[in-house]
Design an enzyme around this catalytic site. Structure first.
Site, PDB file in Angstrom:
ATOM      1  N   ILE A 150       0.835  -1.202   0.000  1.00 48.01           N
ATOM      2  CA  ILE A 150       0.000   0.000   0.000  1.00 48.01           C
ATOM      3  C   ILE A 150       0.870   1.252   0.000  1.00 48.01           C
ATOM      4  O   ILE A 150       0.642   2.186  -0.770  1.00 48.01           O
ATOM      5  CB  ILE A 150      -0.960  -0.019   1.208  1.00 48.01           C
ATOM      6  CG1 ILE A 150      -1.958  -1.168   1.049  1.00 48.01           C
ATOM      7  CG2 ILE A 150      -1.686   1.309   1.349  1.00 48.01           C
ATOM      8  CD1 ILE A 150      -2.883  -1.357   2.230  1.00 48.01           C
ATOM      9  N   ARG A 200      -3.902   0.526  11.038  1.00 44.22           N
ATOM     10  CA  ARG A 200      -4.439  -0.017  12.280  1.00 44.22           C
ATOM     11  C   ARG A 200      -4.359   1.072  13.345  1.00 44.22           C
ATOM     12  O   ARG A 200      -3.330   1.731  13.494  1.00 44.22           O
ATOM     13  CB  ARG A 200      -3.669  -1.260  12.743  1.00 44.22           C
ATOM     14  CG  ARG A 200      -3.896  -2.500  11.884  1.00 44.22           C
ATOM     15  CD  ARG A 200      -5.338  -2.970  11.948  1.00 44.22           C
ATOM     16  NE  ARG A 200      -5.569  -4.191  11.180  1.00 44.22           N
ATOM     17  CZ  ARG A 200      -5.935  -4.220   9.908  1.00 44.22           C
ATOM     18  NH1 ARG A 200      -6.101  -3.077   9.242  1.00 44.22           N
ATOM     19  NH2 ARG A 200      -6.137  -5.360   9.293  1.00 44.22           N
ATOM     20  N   ASP A 231      -9.586   6.062   9.438  1.00 44.88           N
ATOM     21  CA  ASP A 231     -10.507   5.024   8.974  1.00 44.88           C
ATOM     22  C   ASP A 231     -10.471   3.799   9.877  1.00 44.88           C
ATOM     23  O   ASP A 231     -11.198   2.844   9.629  1.00 44.88           O
ATOM     24  CB  ASP A 231     -10.153   4.614   7.534  1.00 44.88           C
ATOM     25  CG  ASP A 231     -11.170   3.663   6.919  1.00 44.88           C
ATOM     26  OD1 ASP A 231     -12.385   3.954   7.005  1.00 44.88           O
ATOM     27  OD2 ASP A 231     -10.760   2.620   6.371  1.00 44.88           O
ATOM     28  N   GLU A 273     -14.422  -0.922  17.348  1.00 47.05           N
ATOM     29  CA  GLU A 273     -15.313  -0.723  16.209  1.00 47.05           C
ATOM     30  C   GLU A 273     -16.563  -1.567  16.365  1.00 47.05           C
ATOM     31  O   GLU A 273     -16.443  -2.742  16.730  1.00 47.05           O
ATOM     32  CB  GLU A 273     -14.586  -1.086  14.904  1.00 47.05           C
ATOM     33  CG  GLU A 273     -13.383  -0.203  14.616  1.00 47.05           C
ATOM     34  CD  GLU A 273     -12.721  -0.520  13.278  1.00 47.05           C
ATOM     35  OE1 GLU A 273     -13.266  -1.341  12.518  1.00 47.05           O
ATOM     36  OE2 GLU A 273     -11.658   0.047  12.990  1.00 47.05           O
ATOM     37  N   HIS A 318     -14.116   2.611   8.806  1.00 43.32           N
ATOM     38  CA  HIS A 318     -13.290   1.499   8.332  1.00 43.32           C
ATOM     39  C   HIS A 318     -13.766   1.025   6.958  1.00 43.32           C
ATOM     40  O   HIS A 318     -14.096  -0.143   6.764  1.00 43.32           O
ATOM     41  CB  HIS A 318     -13.285   0.341   9.336  1.00 43.32           C
ATOM     42  CG  HIS A 318     -12.030  -0.481   9.244  1.00 43.32           C
ATOM     43  ND1 HIS A 318     -11.563  -1.242  10.282  1.00 43.32           N
ATOM     44  CD2 HIS A 318     -11.133  -0.669   8.227  1.00 43.32           C
ATOM     45  CE1 HIS A 318     -10.445  -1.851   9.921  1.00 43.32           C
ATOM     46  NE2 HIS A 318     -10.164  -1.514   8.674  1.00 43.32           N
ATOM     47  N   GLY A 354     -11.799   1.325   4.159  1.00 45.35           N
ATOM     48  CA  GLY A 354     -10.669   1.199   3.252  1.00 45.35           C
ATOM     49  C   GLY A 354     -10.756   0.035   2.290  1.00 45.35           C
ATOM     50  O   GLY A 354     -10.414   0.151   1.116  1.00 45.35           O
TER      51      GLY A 354
END
Length: 313
Positions: free
Chosen positions: A152, A232, A256, A261, A280, A282
């Protein structure tokens, strides 16, 4: 037919994106916050499919699901699964592929949203508010700092260069040669934080990276700089980040990922005006979801045939 539970299917799309006909599949859209509720819902299932790290599978969970034989996670790794406990209870754990393009795209959405103040401007536009009230920041000629230059991070570097940004990078084992291959300059972590106008986190969570960016590291950043984390949450000390944002020691944050969560109601990240956050998202794209559930079914078919594939050891 074996019973299969698909957990945390928030959008209710899992069963329509693959052929589940070889199992008796049930999708759960609601997130189970309590262990008792989770066990009550899936106690008789031999197969469970989970979405990323939304529902942790700890030793206690495995102990209370004696029927469970196969656990499938989207992605090739999942830090929320106790693999030793899975082995101890005779549960096979398999994964799927996961594309690196979707999180890159969302990261740039957050960067652009922050620097061009898209949320306040769009909100004002819809509410007949002021016509232009902010001055956007520039990317061209500014510095992008990448903590992590893997699948990434390396894509982030290419796009940063396309925007005309100077790209610097750091990770514990990053070499100068690898950085140059990706169009970045290798610098120390402290130099990256001090020089960058945008700091973007793209590291794997581990004992070495947990809390990597804390109060001291945030204090090195420019007051006009932004921190973006789509990797993270625990890589960044959450309390230290809230304090820095409240005090205006950095300009803002694009987030994100969160340690809990769904993020609890009333959390500071939901109310701070200099935070642009998404729940979240992504990896949440059509192509990724089709890959997740198609390969989850492939994992099931292989398991039923006695030859599991994509096993996570």
């Amino acid at each position: 037919m074996l019973r299969c539970a698909v957990l945390d299917d928030y959008q209710g799309v899992a069963l329509g994106l693959a052929d589940w006909s070889r199992v008796r599949a049930t999708s759960f859209r609601e997130h189970f916050t309590g262990l008792d509720d989770l066990v009550a819902a899936i106690h008789d299932c031999e197969i469970v499919v989970i979405m990323r790290e939304r529902t942790p599978f700890t030793a206690e969970v495995f102990a209370r699901l004696p029927s469970l034989r196969l656990l499938i996670t989207s992605g090739a790794r999942n830090a929320a699964i106790d693999l030793a406990a899975a082995r101890a209870h005779g549960v096979t754990v398999c994964g799927t592929a996961s594309g690196s393009a979707p999180p890159v795209e969302l990261t740039w959405a957050l960067i652009l949203g922050l620097t061009r103040h898209l949320l306040p401007e769009a909100t004002a536009f819809r509410s007949d508010g002021p016509w232009q009230s902010t001055i956007g920041g520039d990317l061209h000629g500014r510095t992008l700092g990448l903590l992590g230059l893997g699948k990434i991070g390396s894509r982030m570097a290419v796009i940063g260069r396309a925007f005309g940004m100077d790209v610097v990078a750091w990770s514990e084992h990053l070499t100068e040669e690898r950085a140059l291959e990706c169009g970045a300059r290798l610098v120390s972590k402290d130099a990256l934080l001090a020089e960058s106008d945008v700091v973007s986190v793209h590291l794997v969570l581990s004992d070495r990276t947990r809390g990597l960016v804390g109060e001291r590291e945030l204090s090195l950043m420019k007051p006009a700089a932004y921190l973006v984390n789509t990797s993270r949450a625990a890589i960044v000390d959450q309390d230290a980040l809230v304090s820095a944002l409240r005090a205006g020691r950095i300009a803002g944050a694009g987030l994100d990922v969160f340690e809990v969560e769904p993020l609890p109601a009333g959390h500071a990240f939901r109310t701070l005006p200099n935070v642009l956050a998404t729940p979240h998202l992504g990896y949440v794209t059509e192509l990724n979801y089709r890959t997740y559930f198609r390969e989850a079914v492939e994992d099931i078919d292989a398991f039923l045939a006695g030859a599991p594939i994509r096993v996570i050891p």
